[in-house]
Write an enzyme that holds these catalytic residues in place. Structure first.
Site, PDB file in Angstrom:
ATOM      1  N   GLU A  53     -11.656  -0.524  -7.995  1.00 34.36           N
ATOM      2  CA  GLU A  53     -11.543  -1.444  -6.864  1.00 34.36           C
ATOM      3  C   GLU A  53     -12.839  -2.222  -6.701  1.00 34.36           C
ATOM      4  OE1 GLU A  53     -10.337   0.287  -3.155  1.00 34.36           O
ATOM      5  OE2 GLU A  53      -8.685   1.400  -4.080  1.00 34.36           O
ATOM      6  N   LYS A  64      -8.742   2.208 -13.379  1.00 31.37           N
ATOM      7  CA  LYS A  64      -8.662   1.106 -12.424  1.00 31.37           C
ATOM      8  C   LYS A  64      -9.809   1.231 -11.420  1.00 31.37           C
ATOM      9  CE  LYS A  64      -5.069   0.738  -9.391  1.00 31.37           C
ATOM     10  NZ  LYS A  64      -5.725   0.929  -8.069  1.00 31.37           N
ATOM     11  N   ASP A  98      -5.174   6.933  -6.315  1.00 32.42           N
ATOM     12  CA  ASP A  98      -5.867   7.726  -5.293  1.00 32.42           C
ATOM     13  C   ASP A  98      -5.058   7.729  -3.994  1.00 32.42           C
ATOM     14  OD1 ASP A  98      -6.358   5.107  -4.608  1.00 32.42           O
ATOM     15  OD2 ASP A  98      -8.520   5.354  -4.323  1.00 32.42           O
ATOM     16  N   SER A  99      -3.911   7.020  -3.978  1.00 34.73           N
ATOM     17  CA  SER A  99      -2.939   7.158  -2.893  1.00 34.73           C
ATOM     18  C   SER A  99      -2.435   8.600  -2.802  1.00 34.73           C
ATOM     19  CB  SER A  99      -1.761   6.207  -3.104  1.00 34.73           C
ATOM     20  OG  SER A  99      -1.218   6.370  -4.406  1.00 34.73           O
ATOM     21  N   ASP A 129      -6.941   5.935 -11.234  1.00 37.09           N
ATOM     22  CA  ASP A 129      -7.827   5.301 -10.259  1.00 37.09           C
ATOM     23  C   ASP A 129      -9.206   5.954 -10.268  1.00 37.09           C
ATOM     24  OD1 ASP A 129      -6.545   3.198  -9.003  1.00 37.09           O
ATOM     25  OD2 ASP A 129      -5.812   4.397  -7.306  1.00 37.09           O
ATOM     26  N   GLU A 164      -3.546  -6.738  -4.588  1.00 33.96           N
ATOM     27  CA  GLU A 164      -2.865  -6.041  -3.492  1.00 33.96           C
ATOM     28  C   GLU A 164      -2.979  -6.868  -2.212  1.00 33.96           C
ATOM     29  OE1 GLU A 164      -3.748  -1.881  -2.994  1.00 33.96           O
ATOM     30  OE2 GLU A 164      -2.886  -1.830  -0.976  1.00 33.96           O
TER      31      GLU A 164
END
Ligand SMILES: Nc1nc(=O)c2c([nH]1)NC[C@@H]1CN(c3ccc(C(=O)N[C@@H](CCC(=O)O)C(=O)O)cc3)CN21
Ligand SMILES: CC(C)C(=O)C(=O)O
Ligand SMILES: [Mg+2]
Length: 262
Positions: A113, A111, A44-45, A83, A180
């Site tokens: 978070e 993935k 999602d970067s 993501d 991270e």
């Protein structure tokens, strides 16, 4: 030969490192997989590097699914991780819907978070055949709650919380973990104490794998790079060679160096 979860679990058992880079389109997906990079993260970067946003919060599921489809078309055998965007795993029901869309777009793993509370979603996703990578430490979707992009697990309380979360999610069936911006010693300890592969970014060379945002390692992201970034374009001058140099440096343990860790 395609890379699978099994391949990457075996790498950890054999003490061999693997490499991960982000991609958002078919062309770079092809170059990255052709370079031998084991997994591609549709991060999602893309909010930052594709859309020019200042965080990943505005990125939607529709956008993530679109870029995952593009990456899947170019991919030549790397494992595709997608993501789950902001709020996509806020409830177990939402996690199921979000992961369905990403897997149907071509992801091999999603993935998420979060922290120990991801365990419920991970169990239900696993039951439905969806492997999960749990992203711990600095979780950029929570930038507004964290008060900025800061190293996590620095004090004793934060460190033991992070270690316990990693163990809980390992037990809950996470297929991989990602750390991270976690101090090097803590990252190394977590990597030793969980059974599944740990991917690091701003973590430790002792992690089983490393990931970087492609635009960062090509030296084309605007602004001052984070401490964990290394520009592989600077030493190669060629995009394909930069991807290969990164893959080699991760696998021989020369990246990340001390200067990239906290
Ligand atoms: N281009 C890009 N690269 C990334 O790695 C990235 C994104 N975008 N977007 C989503 C998140 C945001 N990320 C970030 C952004 C900034 C820092 C950062 O500046 N970290 C400080 C740590 C400060 C401290 O010591 O606490 C650093 O100095 O690196 C870290 C991760 C990682 N992700
Ligand atoms: C920075 C990596 C780990 C990520 O989550 C992303 O690219 O979105
Ligand atoms: Mg992300």
């Amino acid at each position: 030969m395609s890379v699978t979860i099994r391949t990457l679990h075996k790498r950890k058992q054999d003490g061999e490192k693997f490499s991960v880079l982000t991609a958002y389109d078919a062309c770079f997906s092809r170059l990255i997989s052709d370079a031998g990079v084991d997994a591609i993260l549709v991060g999602d970067s893309l909010g930052n590097v594709i859309q020019g946003q200042t965080s990943t919060v505005p990125v939607t599921l529709e956008q993530m699914a679109y870029h995952t489809e593009c990456v899947a078309r170019g991919n030549q055998g790397s494992l595709i991780i997608a993501d789950v965007p902001f709020m996509g795993a806020a409830t177990v029901e939402r996690a199921l819907e979000t992961a369905t869309a990403l897997m149907q777009a071509g992801a091999n793993m999603v993935k998420l978070e979060g922290s120990a509370w991801l365990a419920d979603s991970i169990e239900i996703l696993n039951r439905n055949g969806i492997p999960v990578c749990a992203h711990l430490g600095l979780t950029p979707q929570a930038v507004n709650a964290l008060g900025g992009y800061r190293v996590q697990g620095k004090d004793d309380a934060g460190a033991s919380e992070l270690l316990e979360a990693a163990k809980t999610l390992d037990q809950a069936g996470a297929a991989m973990l990602l750390l991270e911006c976690v101090p090097r010693e803590l990252s190394a300890r977590i990597t030793r104490e969980v059974s599944v592969p740990v991917i690091g970014i701003g973590a430790a060379p002792e992690c089983d794998a490393q990931v970087l945002v492609m635009h960062d390692m090509l030296g084309i992201s605007p602004g001052k790079p984070a401490r964990f970034v290394k520009d592989f374009m600077a030493e190669t001058g060629d995009i394909r060679a930069a991807f290969k140099a990164y893959d080699l440096a991760v696998k021989d343990g020369s990246f990340p160096a001390d200067e990239h860790c906290f």
